[in-house]
Design a protein around this motif. Sequence first.
Motif, short mmCIF file in Angstrom:
data_model
loop_
_atom_site.label_atom_id
_atom_site.label_comp_id
_atom_site.label_asym_id
_atom_site.label_seq_id
_atom_site.Cartn_x
_atom_site.Cartn_y
_atom_site.Cartn_z
N GLU A 1 -34.01 -53.23 23.67
CA GLU A 1 -35.00 -54.24 23.45
C GLU A 1 -35.05 -55.10 24.67
O GLU A 1 -36.39 -55.73 25.06
CB GLU A 1 -34.46 -55.14 22.22
CG GLU A 1 -34.24 -54.45 21.07
CD GLU A 1 -33.21 -53.62 20.75
OE1 GLU A 1 -33.06 -52.65 20.06
OE2 GLU A 1 -32.13 -53.78 21.54
N THR B 1 -29.71 -54.20 26.81
CA THR B 1 -29.91 -53.28 25.46
C THR B 1 -31.51 -52.99 25.51
O THR B 1 -32.13 -53.29 26.38
CB THR B 1 -30.00 -54.68 24.38
OG1 THR B 1 -30.90 -55.45 24.71
CG2 THR B 1 -28.63 -55.35 24.03
N PHE C 1 -26.18 -48.52 24.89
CA PHE C 1 -27.07 -49.36 25.71
C PHE C 1 -27.78 -48.56 26.97
O PHE C 1 -27.52 -47.39 26.91
CB PHE C 1 -25.90 -50.26 26.59
CG PHE C 1 -25.25 -51.05 25.41
CD1 PHE C 1 -25.72 -52.19 24.31
CD2 PHE C 1 -23.90 -50.73 25.14
CE1 PHE C 1 -24.98 -52.64 23.49
CE2 PHE C 1 -23.08 -51.34 24.23
CZ PHE C 1 -23.51 -52.32 23.43
N ALA D 1 -24.73 -59.38 24.98
CA ALA D 1 -24.78 -58.08 23.90
C ALA D 1 -24.15 -56.70 24.16
O ALA D 1 -23.83 -56.20 23.18
CB ALA D 1 -26.09 -58.13 23.37
N PHE D 2 -24.25 -56.68 25.68
CA PHE D 2 -23.65 -55.41 26.22
C PHE D 2 -22.68 -55.42 27.03
O PHE D 2 -22.08 -54.47 27.61
CB PHE D 2 -25.08 -54.66 26.95
CG PHE D 2 -25.58 -55.29 28.05
CD1 PHE D 2 -25.18 -55.20 29.22
CD2 PHE D 2 -26.50 -56.25 27.32
CE1 PHE D 2 -25.67 -55.97 30.29
CE2 PHE D 2 -27.26 -57.10 28.37
CZ PHE D 2 -26.95 -57.05 29.96
#
Length: 163
Positions: free
Chosen positions: A99, A97, A142, A42-43
């Motif tokens: 999370e 991320t 991020f 995702a990053f």
Amino acid sequence: MNTKSLCTCAALALLAATQALAHGDGHGAAHHFDAAQVEPTAFGQEGDPAKATRTVRVEMSDTLRFSPDSISVRRGETVKFVVHNGGQVLHEMVLGTPEALKAHAELMKKFPDMEHADANMAHVKPGKNGEIVWQFTQAGRFEFACLQPGHFEAGMVGSVTVK
């Protein structure tokens, strides 16, 4: 098995699987880029060192801070991070991320002796350097953090803004 236990087991299995990408003696220099093994996240994704457009030097210290603690990059840019541990204890830089870093920090609290490595992290012994080469393929904000027990909670976190 409850959901929490299942998630913990899945996370441990994922972390165990990353052993194949281990960075050698704890500072990243032994890792060799293999385009066939790159997995998008995702990053972003592991970057090809030959395509790095710039080098960013990051200092880690026993004050539990990074310097710089805020970095800006362009989407698509491949950055080589040279991470120096100027402290007396083990530190690490882990990209992710917010999370994912928080979840990983919780796992590290439960399993402080867990050994793991991946392309988005460098474990750096006192006085040594480590490297991460990362291609930022996604725009957004991020983070990077030290996930050694207590360090993340004490604020050893920085940000990467991808424009």
